[in-house]
Design an enzyme around this catalytic site. Structure first.
Site, short mmCIF file in Angstrom:
data_model
loop_
_atom_site.label_atom_id
_atom_site.label_comp_id
_atom_site.label_asym_id
_atom_site.label_seq_id
_atom_site.Cartn_x
_atom_site.Cartn_y
_atom_site.Cartn_z
N CYS A 86 0.84 -1.20 0.00
CA CYS A 86 0.00 0.00 0.00
C CYS A 86 0.88 1.25 0.00
O CYS A 86 1.53 1.54 -0.99
CB CYS A 86 -0.98 -0.05 1.17
SG CYS A 86 -2.42 1.04 0.97
N HIS A 194 -3.47 -5.78 1.06
CA HIS A 194 -2.80 -6.01 2.34
C HIS A 194 -2.77 -7.51 2.68
O HIS A 194 -3.72 -8.04 3.27
CB HIS A 194 -3.55 -5.28 3.45
CG HIS A 194 -3.36 -3.80 3.44
ND1 HIS A 194 -2.38 -3.16 4.18
CD2 HIS A 194 -4.02 -2.83 2.77
CE1 HIS A 194 -2.46 -1.86 3.98
NE2 HIS A 194 -3.44 -1.62 3.12
N GLU A 196 -1.06 -8.89 5.03
CA GLU A 196 -0.99 -9.06 6.49
C GLU A 196 -2.36 -9.00 7.15
O GLU A 196 -2.51 -9.36 8.33
CB GLU A 196 -0.06 -7.99 7.10
CG GLU A 196 -0.65 -6.62 7.30
CD GLU A 196 -0.74 -5.77 6.04
OE1 GLU A 196 -1.10 -4.58 6.15
OE2 GLU A 196 -0.45 -6.29 4.94
#
Length: 216
Positions: A86, A194, A196
């Site tokens: 990002c 993302h 994660e």
């Protein structure tokens, strides 16, 4: 050692440390942007998401000049693994470690939702545990995520296997629906989604886990 950078406005550094330290069992350290060196034994540098310097001027444009970035640039050019997610992807393009640029989303709206993606190339460390053509789902959360590069650059990236992920469908107007890329040497990776945030069933899925694991 996984070195996770933190700038003023970064907000995903602890999520990333949780993924690597607590889920994958890898030693990790959060590195403040004013430090000038990476920890000894660094095997991976992660530039996580957020809003470095409030996205003033242009997303990633100020963070690119932080003291730690000179070390990251040298580390990457020496073959070290670097992952930008990002805002981290935006910083890597500003630092010219990745080609192209990220501009304002089509429609000028912030987008935050689960996003379907197509795995386009697996001849790299980042996506080696996936099947080419596979469909996965990762969260996105960005206002400046529309990827742009000139036609010559896009052709070269396609030929070199640098286009790694595409949106399906395209949520933000990215050229060729590009969601993630790597450099020509395939040691620097950037993506807007993302991974994660997709590492446990509690979060809605684990499609991001293999990406992070593969770089250890």
């Amino acid at each position: 050692m996984v070195a996770i950078l933190c700038f003023p406005g970064t907000n995903c550094e602890r999520d990333m440390q949780y993924a690597y330290r607590d889920i994958l069992g890898a030693p990790s350290q959060i590195i403040w942007h004013k430090q000038k060196t990476l920890p000894q034994g660094t095997k991976l540098v992660v530039i996580p998401g957020g809003f470095s310097y409030g996205d003033y001027l242009r997303s990633g444009a100020i963070a690119r000049f932080s003291p730690i970035m000179q070390e990251v640039i040298a580390y990457a050019r020496d073959g070290g693994l670097v992952l930008g997610i990002c805002n981290g992807f935006q910083i890597l393009t500003e630092a010219e470690l990745l080609p192209g640029a990220l501009k304002r989303n089509e429609g000028l709206c912030f987008i935050s939702k689960p996003q379907t993606l197509e795995v386009c190339d697996t001849h790299n460390r980042f996506l080696s545990d996936y099947s080419c053509g596979a469909t996965i789902t990762l969260p996105i959360a960005h206002a400046d995520g529309s990827y742009y590069a000139d036609a010559k650059t896009l052709r070269a990236m396609e030929a070199n296997g640098q286009i790694l992920l595409r949106y399906s469908p395209n949520p933000n107007g990215s050229l060729e629906a590009i969601a993630g890329i790597c450099n020509q040497e395939k040691n620097v990776f950037g993506l807007m989604p993302h991974p994660e945030r997709a590492i446990e069933p509690l979060l809605g899925g684990v499609d991001g886990l293999a990406m992070l694991r593969s770089l250890l």
